[in-house]
Design a protein around this motif. Structure first.
Motif, PDB file in Angstrom:
ATOM      1  N   ALA A 181       0.804  -1.215   0.000  1.00  0.00           N
ATOM      2  CA  ALA A 181       0.000   0.000   0.000  1.00  0.00           C
ATOM      3  C   ALA A 181       0.839   1.269   0.000  1.00  0.00           C
ATOM      4  O   ALA A 181       0.302   2.370  -0.168  1.00  0.00           O
ATOM      5  N   THR A 182       2.145   1.134   0.178  1.00  0.00           N
ATOM      6  CA  THR A 182       3.039   2.290   0.168  1.00  0.00           C
ATOM      7  C   THR A 182       4.129   2.063  -0.873  1.00  0.00           C
ATOM      8  O   THR A 182       4.370   0.928  -1.297  1.00  0.00           O
ATOM      9  N   ILE A 183       4.803   3.131  -1.240  1.00  0.00           N
ATOM     10  CA  ILE A 183       5.865   3.013  -2.239  1.00  0.00           C
ATOM     11  C   ILE A 183       6.980   2.100  -1.733  1.00  0.00           C
ATOM     12  O   ILE A 183       7.513   1.281  -2.485  1.00  0.00           O
ATOM     13  N   ASP A 184       7.322   2.195  -0.461  1.00  0.00           N
ATOM     14  CA  ASP A 184       8.373   1.339   0.084  1.00  0.00           C
ATOM     15  C   ASP A 184       7.972  -0.129   0.032  1.00  0.00           C
ATOM     16  O   ASP A 184       8.806  -0.998  -0.266  1.00  0.00           O
ATOM     17  N   ASP A 203       0.317   7.610  -0.780  1.00  0.00           N
ATOM     18  CA  ASP A 203       0.630   8.995  -1.111  1.00  0.00           C
ATOM     19  C   ASP A 203       0.173   9.393  -2.509  1.00  0.00           C
ATOM     20  O   ASP A 203       0.546  10.459  -3.012  1.00  0.00           O
ATOM     21  N   THR A 204      -0.642   8.558  -3.155  1.00  0.00           N
ATOM     22  CA  THR A 204      -1.179   8.918  -4.467  1.00  0.00           C
ATOM     23  C   THR A 204      -2.236   9.999  -4.283  1.00  0.00           C
ATOM     24  O   THR A 204      -3.190   9.807  -3.532  1.00  0.00           O
ATOM     25  N   PRO A 205      -2.093  11.151  -4.935  1.00  0.00           N
ATOM     26  CA  PRO A 205      -3.082  12.216  -4.778  1.00  0.00           C
ATOM     27  C   PRO A 205      -4.481  11.763  -5.198  1.00  0.00           C
ATOM     28  O   PRO A 205      -4.634  10.937  -6.110  1.00  0.00           O
ATOM     29  N   GLU A 206      -5.474  12.303  -4.551  1.00  0.00           N
ATOM     30  CA  GLU A 206      -6.861  11.975  -4.901  1.00  0.00           C
ATOM     31  C   GLU A 206      -7.132  12.401  -6.347  1.00  0.00           C
ATOM     32  O   GLU A 206      -6.683  13.453  -6.787  1.00  0.00           O
ATOM     33  N   GLY A 207      -7.814  11.548  -7.069  1.00  0.00           N
ATOM     34  CA  GLY A 207      -8.130  11.862  -8.457  1.00  0.00           C
ATOM     35  C   GLY A 207      -7.045  11.476  -9.436  1.00  0.00           C
ATOM     36  O   GLY A 207      -7.151  11.776 -10.626  1.00  0.00           O
ATOM     37  N   GLU A 208      -5.993  10.793  -8.947  1.00  0.00           N
ATOM     38  CA  GLU A 208      -4.925  10.350  -9.829  1.00  0.00           C
ATOM     39  C   GLU A 208      -4.696   8.854  -9.651  1.00  0.00           C
ATOM     40  O   GLU A 208      -5.158   8.242  -8.686  1.00  0.00           O
ATOM     41  N   ILE A 209      -3.994   8.274 -10.607  1.00  0.00           N
ATOM     42  CA  ILE A 209      -3.640   6.858 -10.551  1.00  0.00           C
ATOM     43  C   ILE A 209      -2.195   6.726 -11.025  1.00  0.00           C
ATOM     44  O   ILE A 209      -1.718   7.568 -11.797  1.00  0.00           O
ATOM     45  N   GLU A 210      -1.516   5.686 -10.550  1.00  0.00           N
ATOM     46  CA  GLU A 210      -0.076   5.600 -10.804  1.00  0.00           C
ATOM     47  C   GLU A 210       0.318   4.314 -11.525  1.00  0.00           C
ATOM     48  O   GLU A 210      -0.356   3.290 -11.435  1.00  0.00           O
ATOM     49  N   THR A 211       1.420   4.413 -12.208  1.00  0.00           N
ATOM     50  CA  THR A 211       2.097   3.244 -12.767  1.00  0.00           C
ATOM     51  C   THR A 211       3.543   3.321 -12.315  1.00  0.00           C
ATOM     52  O   THR A 211       4.173   4.375 -12.392  1.00  0.00           O
ATOM     53  N   LEU A 212       4.064   2.189 -11.827  1.00  0.00           N
ATOM     54  CA  LEU A 212       5.417   2.161 -11.280  1.00  0.00           C
ATOM     55  C   LEU A 212       6.253   1.118 -11.998  1.00  0.00           C
ATOM     56  O   LEU A 212       5.758   0.030 -12.315  1.00  0.00           O
ATOM     57  N   ALA A 213       7.508   1.438 -12.257  1.00  0.00           N
ATOM     58  CA  ALA A 213       8.458   0.494 -12.835  1.00  0.00           C
ATOM     59  C   ALA A 213       9.597   0.309 -11.846  1.00  0.00           C
ATOM     60  O   ALA A 213      10.253   1.290 -11.463  1.00  0.00           O
ATOM     61  N   VAL A 214       9.809  -0.928 -11.429  1.00  0.00           N
ATOM     62  CA  VAL A 214      10.812  -1.229 -10.404  1.00  0.00           C
ATOM     63  C   VAL A 214      11.872  -2.155 -10.984  1.00  0.00           C
ATOM     64  O   VAL A 214      11.564  -3.228 -11.508  1.00  0.00           O
TER      65      VAL A 214
END
Length: 281
Positions: free
Chosen positions: A157-160, A184-195
């Protein structure tokens, strides 16, 4: 530039290869499309015709393209919806054989297993095979947030937590988590992460009030297209997120159930808005 794309095919609508082939072709990529299903349309409509293809037929098709030299000339294999556990085994055997034959060949596994709204929507014997057979062969995997947590066997649920889980699950290559909503994703936005083992990136786009089928298939195709054309991870992440946002924005404006992929052809390669990827470490 060649890509072998192994996933579902529908006569009506845009999921699987019916969502992935055209976008890759728009990037100048020659796509060898191998179906795992032949269906009239995706599930969710009042009727559904066609069937999952027998594993023997899928294996025969893969052997046939191998005989035509497709493995020797390919830059990437992309797999998506498999339809059956037997097909998962067939694809794993093909990828292992193809990578042994062509060591420069990369493999992107899109583990189409489920989503946060429906949970797992494939047969129960498929997810363990994707996790244990296909993902270890992959150079890139592109799960959505729900699939990522299932594959890793832990909540993130967190970036870490995402970084730790991704690096523990895949010690090499790239894990790309789509449709992520973190603490920590701002309301109204969605994220994609590459690790990756040493670096990580995230890109945010506005969250649109639609959720059409096939978005993961389209995203994986756009990411693969960018990587095959030489983009590094943050550039490919930015391009795929920007292009799919353009398609979804037009789809929302048209208020249609199916994505407006063909109508958005010019934005597949040159999206109107550019969303930059930034460091996530």
């Amino acid at each position: 530039m060649n890509v072998i794309s192994i996933q579902s095919q529908v006569a009506f609508g845009h999921v699987g290869n019916s969502a992935a082939v055209f976008p890759m072709q728009m990037h100048g990529i020659d796509v060898v499309a191998v179906p795992t299903t032949l269906l009239s349309n995706r599930p969710g409509y009042p009727t559904l015709r066609g069937r999952v293809l027998d594993a023997a037929l899928v294996a025969d098709l893969l052997r046939g393209i191998e005989e035509r030299g497709a493995v020797d000339s390919a830059h990437m294999i992309l797999s998506g919806y498999l339809g059956s556990a037997d097909n998962a085994n067939v694809v794993a055997e093909f990828v292992a054989r193809a990578k042994a034959k062509n060591p420069a060949l990369h493999y992107c596994c899109d583990p189409v297993l489920g989503d946060r709204d429906r949970g797992l929507f494939v047969h129960a014997d498929i997810p363990p095979l994707v996790r244990d057979l296909l993902c270890p062969l992959a150079d890139i995997i592109t799960p959505n947030h729900f699939e990522f947590e299932w594959l890793c066997g832990t909540k993130a649920a967190t970036i870490d937590q995402v970084l730790k889980a991704a690096r523990a699950f895949m010690a090499r290559g790239t894990v790309v988590v789509t449709s992520a909503e973190l603490a920590d994703t701002p309301e109204g936005e969605i994220e994609t992460l590459a690790v990756e083992p040493a670096l990580a990136f995230r890109v945010r786009t506005p969250k649109l009030p639609i959720s059409p089928n096939g978005t993961g298939d389209l995203f994986a195709a756009l990411l693969v297209a960018a990587r095959v054309r030489g983009a590094d991870t943050p550039e490919a992440l930015s391009h795929a997120a920007s292009a799919i946002f353009a398609v979804l924005e037009r789809t929302a404006a048209r208020a249609t159930e199916e994505m407006r992929i063909v109508e958005s052809a010019e934005w597949l390669t040159h999206p109107q808005r550019k969303f930059e990827a930034r460091s996530a470490d």
